[in-house]
Every structure is written in C-alpha cells, then in structure tokens.
Design an enzyme around this catalytic site. Structure first.
Site, mmCIF file in Angstrom:
data_model
loop_
_atom_site.group_PDB
_atom_site.id
_atom_site.type_symbol
_atom_site.label_atom_id
_atom_site.label_comp_id
_atom_site.label_asym_id
_atom_site.label_seq_id
_atom_site.Cartn_x
_atom_site.Cartn_y
_atom_site.Cartn_z
ATOM 1 N N ILE A 565 75.724 40.537 41.826
ATOM 2 C CA ILE A 565 76.258 39.225 41.481
ATOM 3 C C ILE A 565 77.190 39.332 40.281
ATOM 4 O O ILE A 565 77.718 38.364 39.796
ATOM 5 C CB ILE A 565 75.164 38.175 41.220
ATOM 6 C CG1 ILE A 565 73.970 38.778 40.512
ATOM 7 C CG2 ILE A 565 74.683 37.569 42.516
ATOM 8 C CD1 ILE A 565 74.087 38.893 39.062
ATOM 9 N N ASP A 566 77.377 40.549 39.796
ATOM 10 C CA ASP A 566 78.336 40.725 38.709
ATOM 11 C C ASP A 566 79.587 41.392 39.267
ATOM 12 O O ASP A 566 79.785 41.445 40.478
ATOM 13 C CB ASP A 566 77.724 41.545 37.577
ATOM 14 C CG ASP A 566 77.160 42.863 38.074
ATOM 15 O OD1 ASP A 566 77.416 43.230 39.232
ATOM 16 O OD2 ASP A 566 76.461 43.530 37.298
ATOM 17 N N ASP A 567 80.440 41.894 38.402
ATOM 18 C CA ASP A 567 81.699 42.447 38.891
ATOM 19 C C ASP A 567 81.592 43.931 39.206
ATOM 20 O O ASP A 567 82.434 44.727 38.807
ATOM 21 C CB ASP A 567 82.806 42.151 37.882
ATOM 22 C CG ASP A 567 83.104 40.661 37.851
ATOM 23 O OD1 ASP A 567 83.119 40.058 38.938
ATOM 24 O OD2 ASP A 567 83.281 40.105 36.768
#
Ligand code: WT7
Length: 697
Positions: A565-567
C-alpha cells in the site's frame, strides 16, 4: 511520520478504497480476494511415509497460544536446540522491547546475555554430532553436467579457510564484508565465514549494477569485497569483476573510499584468468589464497544482540535501507520456521530457488536449512535454460522432496506449457512452497495440479526482509489450504489488521497489515540510521510494526495479502521503490519530471510504467526511450527497467503540487473510464493531454 501517514491515507480517501480485488489503489491482477472458482478449501491427503509435525489446527492453536502468552518459555525451549556458549539471562524476560514511539526509542532484544555463534550451530555442531559425511550442499551449475556435492565436513573446512583468510586480512568482529557473487557454493560459504568471525556480511545480488553496488559499499564501508570473475545465467555471460571494478572506481571518485582487499573467485566455467580486469595489490585470486589456509578456524562467540548481517532493500522513497539482523533471534527464528513451515524431516532434500542476494536466500538457502542439518540444492542458473524443464530435471536428479520458489517463476513455467513438466517424474516431491509476492489462483492451481500432481501441499509464505523469516504460512497438513491465502500466523507472530486511524479491527475485515508484538527475527535497526527504522516501521500506526502491505482476514481467520500500500513495486518478487526509478529518470538531462506506477504483468506480477515529462526542446523518440531504459539498468539493475515509458506533456497535480498517482495508475492500467474524483486537480486539462499521449502497446 505525518507525511507518510498522508500518503497512506491518500490511498484510502480517493474513492479507490475498494478493499477487495484491488490492493489499496494499486491495481494488482493477482490481488487475492478469496477465489470461488473451485473448492474453497484444499485438503491434501497425508503421505503415509511421514507424520507431519503439526496435524491439526487445534494442535497449532494450542502451541500458538503458548507462544503468545508465555514467549519466554516457548522460545526459550526452542532455543535449547542450539549450542550457547553462555546461557541468556534468566532473571529477566527473554524479550525486552518497545514498539511505541511515544514511550521512547524503539528497540527489540531477545536472549540478552546469551553467547553463541550461528556458523558453529550450522556446521560444527552437526560435524561434532557425527554428521560430517552428510551432504550439505548439492550444487548444480548453469549448464547441465556441472555439479558439485559438499558434505557438512567439506562445508566446515571450506568456511574455516575463508574465515582464516579474512582474519589474516585483519577483518575483525563488527567489520563489514560485502559479498557480490553468483549462486555458487562459495557464496553461502563466504556468508558463514563472516558469521564465524563476527564480521557483518552485506550480500549484494549479482544482478545489481555497478552504481547500485557502489551505493551499498559507500553506505557500509566494508573492509573486504568478495566476488567472482564472471558467470553465466542462461546463455548470457556476466563479467562480474568488470562491474566490481567500475563500482570501486565510483566509490573512489565519489567519497575517496577504497578497500584493501578484493577476493575474486576464478570461475573457470565462464572466464579465463588473463581476461579478468585486475588491480594488483588490491585483488587476490581466491584459488591462490584460500586453499592454503588452515581448515580449522577460531570462532567469535557473539552476544545474542550482536549484528549478524545487513541486507539492503527498497523503501518507499530514497536510497535502499540497510536492514540489520542480529545473531540470536535470527538464528532461532530462521531455524524454527524452516523446521515447521517445510515440515523438515530427516532425509529430505530441500531446494529453494532464491538467490542469496535476497533475504529468502539468507534464511532458506543458507541459515535455516543448515541450522536444521538439512541437505539442500543450490542452482546457479535460470528456470528456462536450456529449456523450461530444467527445474524438474534437477528435482529428479537430486530427488528433491521440498521445492520452494516464487510465483513469477511458476507463471513463467506455466506459460511454457505442461509438457516440460510432464517430461520429468517429480515423484520425490512431497511439499511445495511459494514466496515473494501474492500467488494468483491460476498459478496456484497449476502448481498444485501439474507440478505437485495434487499430492503436495503448497505453503504460501508471507514475510519480508525486515521480518527475518516466515510470518504467515500454512503448516503442511495442519489445516486446509485456500489458494491465494497464506492462511495463519506462525508461532509468536501477533498480527493486527488496522484501519486508517490506527484502530485494530476484529473478525473478518480488511485493512493495513500490522504486527503487534516482537518476534525473534525482527530487524533491529537500519544500518546507522535508527531514525529511518522508527520512521519506516513504527510511526505510521503508533504501537505497531507496519508492514506496508494491505490484507484481508476471512471468517476462518485466514489472511489474504493484497499487496503493497506504499510506493513499493514488486517486480518478479524484487522490491523496487517508485522513488528510486524516478530519481534515475529525473537525472536525465532531457527529463523535467517523472512519475512511476505499477501495472499488472502476466509473468512478473507487477511491471513498471513510467510517465516522463520532457524539458523544452526535447522530443520523444525510440532512441531517447532506449537511453532512459539503459540508465535504469545502469543505475539500479536490469530487473528495474520500466515496461513502458509514456512521454506526457504534464503530470496530474493537486493545488499544492502533489502528483496524483491514483490517476496515473488508472491511466497506466487502461482504466480511463473510471478515473474517480478529479476535483482536486490543479489543472484538469492535463488528464486529456496524458490520455492523448498514451503510447500504443
Ligand atoms: C514484500 C516483501 C518474503 C521474502 C521475499 C520478499 C510481498 C512476500 C508474499 C506472499 C503476498 C508477499 C509483500 C511483502 N510478499 N511474500 N506470500 N504473498 N505477498 O521479501 O523483498 O522484503 O518483500 O513481498 O508485499 O511486503 P521482500
């Protein structure tokens, strides 16, 4: 912390909160919402030859409860299987920790006061117990017909010789040693040799470029670099030493940093000595110095919390993080997870196809299996050379019982057709494993039906570089499998599903996957950057270790990982941050700015899609594209090269100038008709411009 939380929240608050099917705004084909296409549950009949360690969910639940309610007793008992020079303090809890930034610095300690050595436990201990003649490593080269067999005694002697060499070059406890090698037996031996004398190894995957290697060398300042002249992967020849030389030159130019010793294994299968680039005085041929060393070497008894190794991995932004693991906790956790997750039995032949350049190769090629006195296969090459039957030919050759690989390899082989599998017997297989990324249902069933002939359980193991070893996985024959679910937490692992406000959810739900308490294998810090450690893992949701993954928990308590859910993008199981790729693109003279997002990819799981805005006067061309791709290969590695470069006149931004990645993801994935709420765009015309400039694929 605030900025990071905002990033996470932006994924949730953008009308893209569809928690099932899509992984928190990162469209991900293999996102594993429960699949209904066949039976929900898969129960593999027991193999009458073996009694598995765990035979029911009740048995597991009892042990799991013990591990949570009384970790000191639970882990203390398991740790007794190892040799400790001096026992840990029993006057205090086995584990001390703080996970709450509000209460002070984050720290985790296990087995404080205990002294041990992981190399001793992986090698000497077994030799002393009379297992010296047991095969430890069965090595298979890139080309058929090249192989090697090393017993535990061989491995110990060889490792000692390398330790003695390092000692002779003044490598002492706490010094770093950088290892940049292909999958030859010398690689795990070099790791063990460091561990024996208390040197901290930093293995760098041999697919990384000179630039990436230089960054890792400059971050940890090793005393010695251990490498290899050249090697073959499939039909490609890689001149590794040339890359090392270029890298060390970069270190010199940039920070005036140089090393005294570069130990070079001469790989006669791939190169001639005289063709190898060389720097006299600094470079030494392995074959000139190692065989002359004594085959017994002293040991450094290490305190449980002394660092064992560091390994770089991508964060969501900026430069790679040097994840640090310590001796005691990592030893116990890697060994115990290996034993239970792979239901290790005497006589098993274990093969994990991971490269030692990644955490899986540390935990399930090197330490976990050897600590359990297992026999393991190491393979230098790739799955499709000389043909897509290579893995199964090796399985038959060594009578592999336990086979562990990544979904990307499974999909590659699936695409090559069943005939390559069926050509080989695979009769010896009894257990299959999957690791590194979500396994989509189609690949899962192919692995189960075709490779395992429906008789082998699949352990879908979820974990991370930072967790040291497996955190969520079925225990084979312990409970029914569900394709695409890693099922239940390992002993001692307290999972929490958290909502965007940091509140824990209960029952069947979806949210951010977090971990509530400490387990023995958790990374203790980031090398010389404890702030970033706290920032990355403990500040998003206070009191929890944040994994960066989204998940879903179903009515049976099974966990379904939906992806990052992060980059962070997961390409073929390799972690790459969007920021890393963007900074390479932005550094091009012709590039004004760029943004990188993930797209679903048939084989790699995810691929990289890059949007690039050119400076005034520059024009898009095939040649420019080639040079951009080349830079990514050069600065990071070939595996990080974007699938698509989309030349766009601009990027969608909010009024405060933040790039709206959500829109870019939709465009990259061909979901133009569902762009969501565009009201926060500073200039809504830019979306049309981007759509018009989309390259045809
Ligand atoms: C990320 C960690 C696990 C060691 C190799 C990768 C993804 C890993 C699974 C799985 C779904 C998985 C996660 C995780 N991941 N295993 N079984 N199912 N996703 O280690 O490079 O540190 O990457 O890989 O997103 O956060 P890593």
């Amino acid at each position: 912390s605030e900025a990071r939380l905002k990033i996470l929240l932006s994924h949730l608050n953008t009308g893209n909160t569809s928690f099932s099917g899509l992984s928190f705004g990162v469209p991900c084909r293999q996102a594993s919402a429960p699949q209904q296409e066949r039976n929900d549950y898969v129960i593999i009949p027991r193999n009458p030859m073996f009694t598995p360690r765990i035979t029911s969910r009740e048995q597991y639940s009892r042990m799991y409860m013990d591990s949570i309610q009384d970790p000191s007793t639970f882990w203390g008992r398991l740790a007794q299987d190892f040799y400790w020079r001096k026992g840990w303090n029993t006057s205090q809890p086995l584990c001390k920790y703080n996970f709450d930034v509000q209460r002070g610095p984050i720290f985790v300690e296990w087995f404080r006061g205990g002294y041990t050595n992981i190399c001793y436990n992986a090698l000497d201990r077994h030799v002393l117990a009379g297992k010296g003649e047991q095969p430890a490593l069965l090595w298979e080269g890139n080309d058929a017909g090249q192989d090697m067999r090393l017993t535990y005694q061989d491995l110990l002697s060889y490792t000692c010789q390398i330790s003695n060499f390092l000692l002779a070059r003044n490598v002492a406890k706490g010094d770093r040693v950088c290892i940049y090698m292909p999958m030859i037996p010398e690689l795990p031996c070099a790791m063990l040799a460091c561990a024996r004398i208390g040197a901290i190894h930093s293995v760098v995957f041999a697919g990384f470029s000179a630039e990436a290697l230089a960054g890792r060398i400059l971050d940890c300042h090793p005393k010695v670099v251990i490498t290899c002249s050249a090697f073959k992967r499939g039909n490609k020849l890689i001149d590794l030493k040339t890359i090392v030389d270029a890298s060390l030159q970069l270190c010199l130019d940039r920070e005036n940093f140089s090393i005294d010793t570069c130990l070079v294994y001469h790989n006669h299968r791939a190169s001639l000595r005289e063709d190898t680039s060389w720097k006299g005085g600094r470079d030494l041929w392995w074959q000139d110095v190692i065989p002359g060393m004594a085959k017994e070497a002293p040991l450094e008894w290490m305190e449980a919390e002394d660092p064992l190794f560091m390994l770089y991995t991508s964060g969501s932004t900026g430069k790679p993080k040097g994840v640090v693991h310590t001796v005691g906790g990592y030893m116990v956790f890697s060994a115990v997870t290996f034993k239970y997750v792979f239901d290790h039995q005497p006589g098993d032949i274990f093969w994990c196809t991971a490269d030692c350049g990644w955490i899986t190769g540390h935990t399930y090629v090197t330490y976990g299996p050897l600590l359990n006195c297992a026999t393991c296969v190491i393979y230098e090459g790739i799955p499709v050379w000389p043909d897509a039957g290579r893995y199964w030919q090796i399985v038959d050759k060594f009578k592999v019982t336990t086979f562990h690989t990544a979904p990307t390899a499974i999909r590659t082989l699936e695409a090559s057709g069943d005939k390559f599998v069926k050509k080989h017997s695979r009769k010896s297989l009894r257990l299959l494993g999957s690791v590194g990324e979500p396994i989509n249902s189609k690949a899962w069933w192919w692995y189960h039906d075709i490779v395992g002939e429906k008789r082998c359980p699949i352990v879908d193991t979820w974990w991370q570089t930072e967790t040291g070893a497996t955190m969520i996985s079925p225990l084979p024959w312990g409970w029914p499998l569900k394709p695409g679910s890693a099922t239940l937490p390992f002993f001692g692992v307290q999972l929490a599903v958290v909502d965007q406000n940091g509140n824990e959810k209960h029952g069947a739900c979806e949210g951010f996957l977090c971990i509530k308490g400490p387990w023995p294998g958790i990374a203790r810090t980031l090398y010389l950057n404890h702030d970033r450690y706290e920032q990355s893992y403990f500040k998003t949701f206070s009191g929890y270790y944040t994994t960066g993954d989204g998940c879903k928990r179903d009515n049976d308590g099974y966990y379904w990982i939906t992806g990052r859910i992060d980059d962070v993008i997961n390409v073929s199981g390799h972690r790459i941050s969007t920021g890393e790729v963007e900074s390479v693109l932005n550094a091009q003279d012709t590039c004004a700015e760029s943004a990188v997002v993930a797209i679903p990819h048939e084989v790699k799981g995810q691929g990289i899609y890059a949007f690039a805005v050119l400076v005034q006067g520059a024009t898009p061309s095939e040649e420019l594209k080639r040079s951009y791709l080349l830079s990514v290969r050069k600065e990071i590695g070939a595996f990080a090269a974007p699938e698509v470069i989309h030349w766009t006149p601009g990027l969608p931004k909010t009024r405060s100038g933040k790039v709206m990645r959500r829109i870019l993801r939709k465009i990259a994935c061909g979901e133009e008709n569902d762009l969501g709420d565009l009201s926060s765009l500073a200039d809504s015309a830019v979306v049309d411009d981007i759509l018009k400039s989309k390259p045809s694929q």
